[in-house]
Design a protein around this motif. Sequence first.
Motif, short mmCIF file in Angstrom:
data_model
loop_
_atom_site.label_atom_id
_atom_site.label_comp_id
_atom_site.label_asym_id
_atom_site.label_seq_id
_atom_site.Cartn_x
_atom_site.Cartn_y
_atom_site.Cartn_z
N ARG A 47 4.53 2.48 4.00
CA ARG A 47 5.13 1.21 4.38
C ARG A 47 4.08 0.17 4.76
O ARG A 47 4.39 -0.82 5.42
CB ARG A 47 6.10 1.43 5.55
CG ARG A 47 7.29 2.31 5.20
CD ARG A 47 8.16 2.56 6.42
NE ARG A 47 8.68 1.31 6.98
CZ ARG A 47 9.77 0.70 6.54
NH1 ARG A 47 10.44 1.19 5.51
NH2 ARG A 47 10.20 -0.42 7.10
N SER A 48 2.83 0.38 4.33
CA SER A 48 1.79 -0.59 4.68
C SER A 48 1.89 -1.83 3.80
O SER A 48 2.08 -1.74 2.58
CB SER A 48 0.40 0.05 4.55
OG SER A 48 0.10 0.32 3.19
N VAL A 49 1.80 -2.98 4.43
CA VAL A 49 1.87 -4.27 3.73
C VAL A 49 0.79 -5.18 4.27
O VAL A 49 0.60 -5.29 5.49
CB VAL A 49 3.25 -4.94 3.92
CG1 VAL A 49 3.30 -6.28 3.19
CG2 VAL A 49 4.37 -4.04 3.45
N GLN A 50 0.05 -5.82 3.37
CA GLN A 50 -0.91 -6.83 3.76
C GLN A 50 -0.53 -8.16 3.11
O GLN A 50 0.06 -8.19 2.03
CB GLN A 50 -2.33 -6.44 3.33
CG GLN A 50 -2.84 -5.18 3.99
CD GLN A 50 -4.29 -4.90 3.61
OE1 GLN A 50 -5.20 -5.60 4.03
NE2 GLN A 50 -4.49 -3.87 2.80
N PRO A 79 -3.07 -6.89 7.55
CA PRO A 79 -1.76 -6.26 7.75
C PRO A 79 -0.81 -7.25 8.40
O PRO A 79 -1.22 -8.07 9.23
CB PRO A 79 -2.08 -5.09 8.70
CG PRO A 79 -3.54 -4.84 8.53
CD PRO A 79 -4.15 -6.17 8.24
N GLY A 136 0.82 -1.20 0.00
CA GLY A 136 0.00 0.00 0.00
C GLY A 136 0.85 1.25 0.00
O GLY A 136 2.06 1.21 -0.28
N ASP A 137 0.23 2.37 0.30
CA ASP A 137 0.97 3.63 0.38
C ASP A 137 1.93 3.60 1.58
O ASP A 137 1.64 2.99 2.61
CB ASP A 137 0.01 4.81 0.53
CG ASP A 137 -0.87 4.98 -0.70
OD1 ASP A 137 -0.42 4.59 -1.78
OD2 ASP A 137 -2.00 5.49 -0.55
#
Length: 274
Positions: free
Chosen positions: A163-166, A195, A160-161
């Motif tokens: 440092r977001s990671v799922q 997440p 994601g925008d």
Amino acid sequence: MKPLWLTSLLLVTAAAWADSPRLLSAGSGLTELVLALDAGDHLVAVDSTSELPAGLPLPRLGYHRQLSAEGMLAQQPSLVIGSEEMGPEQALALVRRAGVQVEQLPEALSVEQLQHNIYRLGELLGKGEAATALQLRVDEQARALAAGPVGKKVVFLLLGDGRSVQVAGHHTLADSLIRLAGGDNPAAAMEGYKPVAMEALVAMAPDIILVSRRHLEQQGDPSELLRQFPLLRRTPAAAAGAIVPINGKALIGGLGLSTLAEAERLHQDWLRRP
């Protein structure tokens, strides 16, 4: 009382609908199936996620979850098809009120559901023989993949925008792709996209990390991803150079032909490696 624009469109399109099917397809996976059934000549418009051959330029009506009734009816369709994600429902209700058939097919997360969708599309488009042939082709592809499962650990990361990671868990199309290819998804204990902390991802010890090609290109390359998330270097995937870009559109709107193609590539190029 119908809006004036809706009444006008009804008067203009009534004769056209009687001549031949006019199809609006919303969803990359379903548009793929329409083209595979040799029904591309019935298409009058598609959504922004659909990919078309170079010789078939058609109007694009925006994202399949954010369609407008006016935009759809302006193309004078007699049939609108999409997945359960197509919408919004208010727009679809207006299209139905205009006398247009709207079909929402289940989002396929299995080969069995994909086969059902192929059959249903064959019915809707009068392409029964082509649907049977496509079902046989899909069955052969699935059997070939099932013949050689290798069980390596594979995860799909949605970036994601910032440092977001799922990570993709159970009941996601990414999980279906991994299992279809013969991999083992260590995040399958989770439901949907969740997440994930880098420490938890390292603990999963994935042999292969999948990332959308578009998102990976935004990062620059796999080395940039490792610079942004240095803990990923501790995974077997990073050590083996197995951070793999995949076609993100193969993960939209349900399991389809491009999903199968990505599963075959993952199986042949990465999972069968010693």
